[in-house]
Write an enzyme that holds these catalytic residues in place. Structure first.
Site, PDB file in Angstrom:
ATOM      1  N   GLU A  90     -10.062 -22.273  59.673  1.00 40.89           N
ATOM      2  CA  GLU A  90      -9.597 -21.477  58.538  1.00 40.89           C
ATOM      3  C   GLU A  90      -8.777 -22.306  57.568  1.00 40.89           C
ATOM      4  O   GLU A  90      -8.096 -23.243  57.960  1.00 40.89           O
ATOM      5  CB  GLU A  90      -8.743 -20.313  59.048  1.00 40.89           C
ATOM      6  CG  GLU A  90      -9.590 -19.206  59.642  1.00 40.89           C
ATOM      7  CD  GLU A  90      -8.747 -18.111  60.266  1.00 40.89           C
ATOM      8  OE1 GLU A  90      -8.886 -16.973  59.843  1.00 40.89           O
ATOM      9  OE2 GLU A  90      -7.951 -18.410  61.168  1.00 40.89           O
ATOM     10  N   CYS A 103      -3.698 -24.631  52.307  1.00 40.75           N
ATOM     11  CA  CYS A 103      -3.213 -25.008  53.634  1.00 40.75           C
ATOM     12  C   CYS A 103      -4.453 -25.250  54.478  1.00 40.75           C
ATOM     13  O   CYS A 103      -5.268 -24.344  54.654  1.00 40.75           O
ATOM     14  CB  CYS A 103      -2.383 -23.849  54.190  1.00 40.75           C
ATOM     15  SG  CYS A 103      -1.883 -24.057  55.896  1.00 40.75           S
ATOM     16  N   CYS A 110      -4.970 -26.965  69.327  1.00 44.57           N
ATOM     17  CA  CYS A 110      -3.865 -27.928  69.241  1.00 44.57           C
ATOM     18  C   CYS A 110      -3.307 -28.149  70.632  1.00 44.57           C
ATOM     19  O   CYS A 110      -3.043 -27.199  71.359  1.00 44.57           O
ATOM     20  CB  CYS A 110      -2.772 -27.400  68.311  1.00 44.57           C
ATOM     21  SG  CYS A 110      -1.400 -28.553  68.140  1.00 44.57           S
ATOM     22  N   CYS A 114       2.993 -25.337  71.373  1.00 43.10           N
ATOM     23  CA  CYS A 114       4.293 -24.691  71.146  1.00 43.10           C
ATOM     24  C   CYS A 114       4.196 -23.228  71.589  1.00 43.10           C
ATOM     25  O   CYS A 114       3.182 -22.568  71.334  1.00 43.10           O
ATOM     26  CB  CYS A 114       4.677 -24.780  69.679  1.00 43.10           C
ATOM     27  SG  CYS A 114       4.720 -26.482  69.104  1.00 43.10           S
ATOM     28  N   CYS A 117       3.288 -20.360  68.919  1.00 45.32           N
ATOM     29  CA  CYS A 117       2.229 -20.574  67.924  1.00 45.32           C
ATOM     30  C   CYS A 117       0.859 -20.150  68.432  1.00 45.32           C
ATOM     31  O   CYS A 117       0.479 -20.475  69.556  1.00 45.32           O
ATOM     32  CB  CYS A 117       2.208 -22.053  67.541  1.00 45.32           C
ATOM     33  SG  CYS A 117       0.834 -22.517  66.482  1.00 45.32           S
ATOM     34  N   CYS A 331       1.152 -19.288  58.299  1.00 46.10           N
ATOM     35  CA  CYS A 331       1.120 -20.406  59.241  1.00 46.10           C
ATOM     36  C   CYS A 331       1.241 -19.885  60.665  1.00 46.10           C
ATOM     37  O   CYS A 331       1.998 -18.971  60.937  1.00 46.10           O
ATOM     38  CB  CYS A 331       2.290 -21.346  58.997  1.00 46.10           C
ATOM     39  SG  CYS A 331       2.055 -22.381  57.579  1.00 46.10           S
TER      40      CYS A 331
HETATM   41  N1  SAH Z   1       1.213 -28.891  63.963  1.00 44.44           N
HETATM   42  C1  SAH Z   1       1.971 -29.091  62.791  1.00 44.44           C
HETATM   43  C2  SAH Z   1       1.365 -28.418  61.584  1.00 44.44           C
HETATM   44  C3  SAH Z   1       0.733 -27.073  61.773  1.00 44.44           C
HETATM   45  S1  SAH Z   1       1.838 -25.752  62.138  1.00 44.44           S
HETATM   46  C4  SAH Z   1       3.403 -28.609  63.005  1.00 44.44           C
HETATM   47  O1  SAH Z   1       3.669 -27.999  64.029  1.00 44.44           O
HETATM   48  O2  SAH Z   1       4.233 -28.920  62.169  1.00 44.44           O
HETATM   49  C5  SAH Z   1       2.627 -25.496  60.575  1.00 44.44           C
HETATM   50  C6  SAH Z   1       3.958 -24.816  60.663  1.00 44.44           C
HETATM   51  O3  SAH Z   1       3.803 -23.453  61.048  1.00 44.44           O
HETATM   52  C7  SAH Z   1       4.900 -25.435  61.693  1.00 44.44           C
HETATM   53  O4  SAH Z   1       6.187 -25.583  61.167  1.00 44.44           O
HETATM   54  C8  SAH Z   1       4.865 -24.411  62.780  1.00 44.44           C
HETATM   55  O5  SAH Z   1       5.996 -24.484  63.595  1.00 44.44           O
HETATM   56  C9  SAH Z   1       4.772 -23.130  62.005  1.00 44.44           C
HETATM   57  N2  SAH Z   1       4.362 -21.977  62.786  1.00 44.44           N
HETATM   58  C10 SAH Z   1       3.578 -21.938  63.872  1.00 44.44           C
HETATM   59  N3  SAH Z   1       3.444 -20.669  64.324  1.00 44.44           N
HETATM   60  C11 SAH Z   1       4.163 -19.894  63.491  1.00 44.44           C
HETATM   61  C12 SAH Z   1       4.403 -18.494  63.421  1.00 44.44           C
HETATM   62  N4  SAH Z   1       3.865 -17.670  64.273  1.00 44.44           N
HETATM   63  N5  SAH Z   1       5.210 -18.039  62.434  1.00 44.44           N
HETATM   64  C13 SAH Z   1       5.724 -18.892  61.520  1.00 44.44           C
HETATM   65  N6  SAH Z   1       5.526 -20.218  61.535  1.00 44.44           N
HETATM   66  C14 SAH Z   1       4.746 -20.717  62.513  1.00 44.44           C
HETATM   67 FE1  SF4 Z   2       0.307 -27.213  67.314  1.00 45.31          FE
HETATM   68 FE2  SF4 Z   2       1.166 -24.837  66.523  1.00 45.31          FE
HETATM   69 FE3  SF4 Z   2       2.869 -26.523  67.654  1.00 45.31          FE
HETATM   70 FE4  SF4 Z   2       1.933 -27.039  65.174  1.00 45.31          FE
HETATM   71  S1  SF4 Z   2       3.204 -25.315  65.799  1.00 45.31           S
HETATM   72  S2  SF4 Z   2       2.109 -28.461  66.899  1.00 45.31           S
HETATM   73  S3  SF4 Z   2      -0.153 -26.197  65.360  1.00 45.31           S
HETATM   74  S4  SF4 Z   2       1.075 -25.595  68.636  1.00 45.31           S
END
Ligand code: SAH
Ligand code: SF4
Length: 343
Positions: A90, A103, A110, A114, A117, A331
């Protein structure tokens, strides 16, 4: 057959020279690809037949098929694409007063995992090719009939886990005779892969770096981001300081606000103590609920208190305004919908 969009200008030049074609042919092909933006070699009118034949026999244009397009009431658009191998990715385009920003995703799934996420709930299946990332920008431009002015690598995936392809992508997007998107309009977001932060600093690309911090103590950050067990806050800060020193560029710190987890008064104080005096800008992001997790969005009053405490501590900070809420375009939410579709 390979995607023609996989190559930087330099790579393409090397390739064509190797095959015996004249140097200036690279500029011609590049111009068709990224200025005129045609999507077939037949349309490249000024190329000799032997070059056309070589390109036609070895390279392709397509890899993304649009599966779904959603438009939010605020103009945000979400594109769901199917790749040649059946995987779904996406991209989201947002409209701002300074232009359109997209974006894009860098991987399928991934591996950083985290806990908050949606993308991280799905193990990495593979990296995206350079061309698959380029095409997210090109296709969205084509579908919208509008130019993209800035690109953020904040979709699905960890850009620094697909480092070489991401660097090539940035070079293609930045190339003057192509997209010509200024380095300052390109942003890479990382969860904090420390060795890659050093490597990225040394490349001196002048693009923006965003660091997903989300917590100011190891105890809390390790709970949210297991990568912190590998690269803890001390190591991360060392790499950040190196980056700031080498590039002289301000870094964005991303901090999602989760109810009762990292939005308390003491969390704000810890954050101020950690970042005070550094050349950083803090972007507070109210957490977007992900179905599979226990986390909830920080309450509005607590978001405001957090913002206020950081400001009072002398940090440069903003609380992000949300876009595309009605189409789940935020995000960290990009994976869940795609996966539901697959089932
Ligand atoms: N993997 C990279 C980039 C993709 S995630 C990273 O982690 O930076 C992009 C951003 O979205 C990151 O700051 C991540 O922590 C945030 N993010 C992930 N899940 C989210 C959620 N459910 N609500 C808000 N931000 C989120
Ligand atoms: Fe991966 Fe989501 Fe963590 Fe970014 S926030 S590193 S996309 S698991």
């Amino acid at each position: 057959m390979k995607l023609i969009y996989n190559y930087t200008f330099e790579d393409l030049q090397e390739l064509l020279l190797e095959k015996g074609f004249k140097k200036y042919r690279t500029s011609q092909v590049w111009d068709w690809l990224y200025d005129k933006k045609v999507n077939s070699f037949e349309l490249m009118k000024n190329l000799p037949s032997d070059l056309l034949e070589y390109l036609n026999n070895n390279y392709t244009f397509d890899s993304l098929a649009l599966i779904q397009r959603q438009v939010s009431t605020d103009g945000t658009q979400k594109f769901l694409y199917k790749l040649l191998d059946g995987n779904l990715i996406e991209s989201v385009v947002m409209r701002h007063h300074y232009g359109n920003s997209i974006c894009i995703s860098t991987q399928i799934g991934c591996n950083i995992g985290c806990s908050f996420c949606a993308s991280g709930q799905l193990k990495r299946i593979r990296n995206l090719d350079v061309g698959e990332m380029v095409l997210q920008v090109l296709e969205s431009e084509r579908l919208m009939g509008e130019k993209i002015d800035s690109v953020v690598l904040m979709g699905i995936g960890e850009p620094f886990d697909n480092f070489d392809n991401v660097v090539k992508l940035l070079k293609i997007l930045n190339h003057q005779k192509g997209f010509n998107i200024g380095a300052r309009r390109l942003t890479v977001s990382t969860s904090g892969i420390v060795p890659k932060i050093y490597e990225f600093a040394d490349l001196k690309l002048q693009v923006n770096l965003a660091l997903s911090l989300h917590a100011a103590t190891d105890e809390l950050r390790s709970k949210l981001m297991k990568i912190n067990n590998v690269y803890n806050i001390e190591k991360l800060m060392e790499s950040l300081n190196y980056y700031l020193q080498v590039t002289n560029r301000r870094v964005t710190i991303e901090y999602i606000l989760i109810d009762g987890v990292n939005d308390r008064e003491k969390d704000a104080i810890n954050l101020v103590n950690l970042l005070k005096g550094m050349n950083v800008y803090i972007n507070l992001i109210p957490y977007n609920k992900v179905f599979e997790t226990e986390y909830e969005r920080s309450r509005e009053a607590n978001q405001k208190r957090f913002l206020h405490l950081l400001k009072r501590g002398g940090l440069d900070v903003t609380l992000r305004k949300e876009q595309g809420h009605d189409i789940e375009a935020a995000c960290g939410q990009l994976r869940s919908k795609a996966e539901k579709k697959k089932k």
